[in-house]
Design an enzyme around this catalytic site. Sequence first.
Site, PDB file in Angstrom:
ATOM      1  N   CYS A 184       0.922  -1.245  -0.396  1.00 52.70           N
ATOM      2  CA  CYS A 184      -0.176   0.132  -0.486  1.00 52.70           C
ATOM      3  C   CYS A 184       1.075   1.207  -0.201  1.00 52.70           C
ATOM      4  O   CYS A 184       1.502   1.688  -0.574  1.00 52.70           O
ATOM      5  CB  CYS A 184      -0.924   0.277   1.139  1.00 52.70           C
ATOM      6  SG  CYS A 184      -1.853   0.994   0.865  1.00 52.70           S
TER       7      CYS A 184
ATOM      8  N   HIS B  90      -3.784  -5.019   0.349  1.00 52.08           N
ATOM      9  CA  HIS B  90      -2.848  -5.270   2.097  1.00 52.08           C
ATOM     10  C   HIS B  90      -3.120  -6.796   2.218  1.00 52.08           C
ATOM     11  O   HIS B  90      -3.716  -7.353   1.897  1.00 52.08           O
ATOM     12  CB  HIS B  90      -3.615  -5.226   2.876  1.00 52.08           C
ATOM     13  CG  HIS B  90      -3.700  -3.230   2.522  1.00 52.08           C
ATOM     14  ND1 HIS B  90      -2.958  -3.343   3.608  1.00 52.08           N
ATOM     15  CD2 HIS B  90      -4.152  -2.066   2.124  1.00 52.08           C
ATOM     16  CE1 HIS B  90      -2.626  -1.577   4.213  1.00 52.08           C
ATOM     17  NE2 HIS B  90      -3.546  -1.173   3.205  1.00 52.08           N
TER      18      HIS B  90
ATOM     19  N   GLU C 243      -1.399  -8.332   4.144  1.00 49.92           N
ATOM     20  CA  GLU C 243      -0.754  -8.667   5.875  1.00 49.92           C
ATOM     21  C   GLU C 243      -2.007  -9.381   5.975  1.00 49.92           C
ATOM     22  O   GLU C 243      -2.191  -9.966   6.856  1.00 49.92           O
ATOM     23  CB  GLU C 243      -0.098  -8.207   5.730  1.00 49.92           C
ATOM     24  CG  GLU C 243      -1.165  -6.439   6.742  1.00 49.92           C
ATOM     25  CD  GLU C 243      -1.434  -5.208   5.204  1.00 49.92           C
ATOM     26  OE1 GLU C 243      -1.978  -4.756   5.771  1.00 49.92           O
ATOM     27  OE2 GLU C 243      -1.015  -5.843   4.112  1.00 49.92           O
TER      28      GLU C 243
END
Length: 258
Positions: A113, A221, A223
């Site tokens: 990001c 994202h 993660e």
Amino acid sequence: MARPVVGIIGNSYLLNDQYPVHAGGQMNSDAVADVSGCLPLIIPSDPRHVSVEELLEVCDGFLLTGGRPNVHPEEYGEAATEAHGEFDRARDAIALPLVRACVERGQPFFGVCRGFQEVNVAMGGTLYPEIRELPGRMNHRMPPDGTMEEKFELRHDVTFTEGGLFHNVMGKSRVRTNTLHGQGIKEPGPRIVIDGHADDGTPEAIYVQGAAGFTLAVQWHPEWNAADDAVSRPLFTAFGDAVRDWSARAARPALKAV
């Protein structure tokens, strides 16, 4: 054997609106520890506390995380406007030269990001302040309301270049991702390869051409739910492999001026 160290580039925040902290989301540490198999170390991203040279020696690789503050447009030769939002000049002062140093040394980093945008700016590229205001673009911002699951919901597809780097890592040319960003690439840096796009043309996956190390970065994202998501897991696995490879080298290149 000790795990290789991944420095997680943190952000500056005010805890309870008054207590200044350097922080990184727990999901970043989870992804680094559980999927990449590395030791997560949150970096206080401020040149008053750390230097790029020290970080390159202490850490084997770096995760350039997302964050609410944006890269200051002065870093790519433009004036700041209200549309550019909040800034973190201390993080700019660490992250941008760190990217360039890692590219020079072949040391691995993974951009997410804001980190994706940092990689482009560090390599000479520019950014749009607000993607959703461009003709034909969708709103890539995080939904303002809802649960975490709803905010990180998979909302659009990303198509990779056939036979490209991301295609090879993923084993597929089209994946579905979340989207929680306002800014995006305007002009890619001279060595930035845009290897994946959303259906509206927004760049979503990049790497640095000719770099010796791992330089992948994504606009979404990964993660979030990294251990169980079919798109996130191969990215963090490949990153972990690259970090272990760097850590295992008997001799590291000498530091060069940043």
